[in-house]
Design an enzyme around this catalytic site. Structure first.
Site, PDB file in Angstrom:
ATOM      1  N   LYS A  14       0.827  -1.217   0.000  1.00  0.00           N
ATOM      2  CA  LYS A  14       0.000   0.000   0.000  1.00  0.00           C
ATOM      3  C   LYS A  14       0.861   1.267   0.000  1.00  0.00           C
ATOM      4  O   LYS A  14       0.623   2.174  -0.780  1.00  0.00           O
ATOM      5  CB  LYS A  14      -0.929   0.031   1.225  1.00  0.00           C
ATOM      6  CG  LYS A  14      -1.927  -1.105   1.288  1.00  0.00           C
ATOM      7  CD  LYS A  14      -2.915  -0.921   2.429  1.00  0.00           C
ATOM      8  CE  LYS A  14      -2.310  -1.022   3.823  1.00  0.00           C
ATOM      9  NZ  LYS A  14      -1.817  -2.377   4.181  1.00  0.00           N
ATOM     10  N   ARG A  89      -9.442   1.210   8.758  1.00  0.00           N
ATOM     11  CA  ARG A  89      -9.102  -0.166   9.101  1.00  0.00           C
ATOM     12  C   ARG A  89     -10.194  -0.836   9.927  1.00  0.00           C
ATOM     13  O   ARG A  89     -10.042  -2.003  10.294  1.00  0.00           O
ATOM     14  CB  ARG A  89      -7.807  -0.185   9.900  1.00  0.00           C
ATOM     15  CG  ARG A  89      -6.555  -0.503   9.078  1.00  0.00           C
ATOM     16  CD  ARG A  89      -5.384  -0.414  10.027  1.00  0.00           C
ATOM     17  NE  ARG A  89      -4.221  -1.138   9.638  1.00  0.00           N
ATOM     18  CZ  ARG A  89      -3.118  -0.569   9.134  1.00  0.00           C
ATOM     19  NH1 ARG A  89      -3.076   0.717   8.898  1.00  0.00           N
ATOM     20  NH2 ARG A  89      -2.061  -1.304   8.877  1.00  0.00           N
ATOM     21  N   ARG A 128      11.365  -6.515   4.477  1.00  0.00           N
ATOM     22  CA  ARG A 128      11.296  -5.077   4.753  1.00  0.00           C
ATOM     23  C   ARG A 128      11.860  -4.776   6.144  1.00  0.00           C
ATOM     24  O   ARG A 128      12.529  -3.770   6.355  1.00  0.00           O
ATOM     25  CB  ARG A 128       9.832  -4.625   4.657  1.00  0.00           C
ATOM     26  CG  ARG A 128       9.602  -3.154   4.941  1.00  0.00           C
ATOM     27  CD  ARG A 128       8.168  -2.747   4.677  1.00  0.00           C
ATOM     28  NE  ARG A 128       7.234  -3.200   5.692  1.00  0.00           N
ATOM     29  CZ  ARG A 128       5.907  -3.065   5.637  1.00  0.00           C
ATOM     30  NH1 ARG A 128       5.351  -2.512   4.578  1.00  0.00           N
ATOM     31  NH2 ARG A 128       5.134  -3.492   6.605  1.00  0.00           N
ATOM     32  N   ARG A 134      11.340  -0.854  11.467  1.00  0.00           N
ATOM     33  CA  ARG A 134      10.035  -0.965  12.116  1.00  0.00           C
ATOM     34  C   ARG A 134      10.029  -2.171  13.051  1.00  0.00           C
ATOM     35  O   ARG A 134      10.207  -3.299  12.612  1.00  0.00           O
ATOM     36  CB  ARG A 134       8.926  -1.122  11.060  1.00  0.00           C
ATOM     37  CG  ARG A 134       8.587   0.165  10.377  1.00  0.00           C
ATOM     38  CD  ARG A 134       7.494  -0.024   9.360  1.00  0.00           C
ATOM     39  NE  ARG A 134       6.283  -0.656   9.888  1.00  0.00           N
ATOM     40  CZ  ARG A 134       5.143  -0.693   9.219  1.00  0.00           C
ATOM     41  NH1 ARG A 134       5.050  -0.140   8.021  1.00  0.00           N
ATOM     42  NH2 ARG A 134       4.093  -1.277   9.749  1.00  0.00           N
ATOM     43  N   ARG A 146      -0.734  -8.818  13.472  1.00  0.00           N
ATOM     44  CA  ARG A 146      -1.286  -7.816  12.549  1.00  0.00           C
ATOM     45  C   ARG A 146      -2.245  -8.467  11.550  1.00  0.00           C
ATOM     46  O   ARG A 146      -3.270  -7.885  11.210  1.00  0.00           O
ATOM     47  CB  ARG A 146      -0.148  -7.079  11.838  1.00  0.00           C
ATOM     48  CG  ARG A 146       0.564  -6.117  12.793  1.00  0.00           C
ATOM     49  CD  ARG A 146       1.955  -5.756  12.321  1.00  0.00           C
ATOM     50  NE  ARG A 146       1.959  -5.016  11.084  1.00  0.00           N
ATOM     51  CZ  ARG A 146       3.038  -4.897  10.301  1.00  0.00           C
ATOM     52  NH1 ARG A 146       4.172  -5.480  10.639  1.00  0.00           N
ATOM     53  NH2 ARG A 146       2.971  -4.205   9.201  1.00  0.00           N
TER      54      ARG A 146
END
Ligand code: AMP
Length: 190
Positions: A14, A89, A128, A134, A146
């Protein structure tokens, strides 16, 4: 205004795609995740609160997130349109967004949903995590949490936008350019 929601599970691409769409279609890109991370970096009160949820792979409460989103939108009164990335969300967020936009005489034109198989998602996020810094990307338990939040609270939004005839499914597997082109083609026709 061309307002769109870029939708999909964690790791669907996204953020990357929103940045490309923003350039190509002259839109303002708002990522609630980025705004929260900025607050965390700047050690604000909101940042402290958000961190306690984000680190657990949980959603930040609606009230806080909705206020944050509205605040961001208000900063861009001359926008040509918005690409919302990571918001809404939950159903409550989607409804609040509709009410908020309606008051401005605006609406969401489309929800573009990036579809990617779960095993590809986990690999992408772990990859990532090596460079993103992160904390929520770095271990599989947080990533699974998540996904759990996504299934429980976010996936229902597909129906919400489908019932408004605004849902567009996009294959999220391919090169950045391939996926960007699929999204752009839809956006051009909205
Ligand atoms: P993202 O960068 O979109 O993956 O968001 C990272 C984290 O920020 C999420 O896992 C949530 O903890 C939090 N977050 C971002 N956007 C929202 C939202 N719309 N509602 C609740 N929590 C959010």
């Amino acid at each position: 205004m061309k307002n769109i929601v870029l939708f999909g599970p964690p790791g669907a691409g996204k953020g990357t795609q929103a940045a490309l769409l923003k350039e190509k279609h002259n839109l303002v890109h708002i990522s609630t995740g980025d705004v929260f991370r900025n607050h965390i970096k700047n050690k604000t009160e909101l940042g402290k609160l958000a961190k306690s949820y984000i680190n657990e792979g949980k959603l930040v409460p609606d009230e806080v997130t909705i206020d944050l989103l509205k605040n961001e939108v208000e900063k861009f009164s001359n926008a040509n349109g918005f690409v919302f990335d990571g918001f809404p969300r939950t159903l409550a967020q989607a409804q609040a967004l509709d009410v908020f936009l309606e008051k401005k005489g605006e609406t969401i034109k489309g929800m573009l949903s990036l579809e990617v198989p779960e095993d590809v998602l986990v690999q992408r996020i772990l990859e990532r995590g090596k460079t993103s810094g992160r904390t929520d990307d770095a271990n599989e338990a947080k990533i699974r949490s998540r996904f759990g939040e996504y299934e429980q609270k976010t996936a229902v939004l597909k129906k919400y936008y489908q019932s408004q005839k605004k849902y567009f499914k996009v294959d999220g597997v391919g090169t950045l350019q391939e996926v960007a082109e699929r999204l752009s083609n839809i956006l051009d026709n909205l």
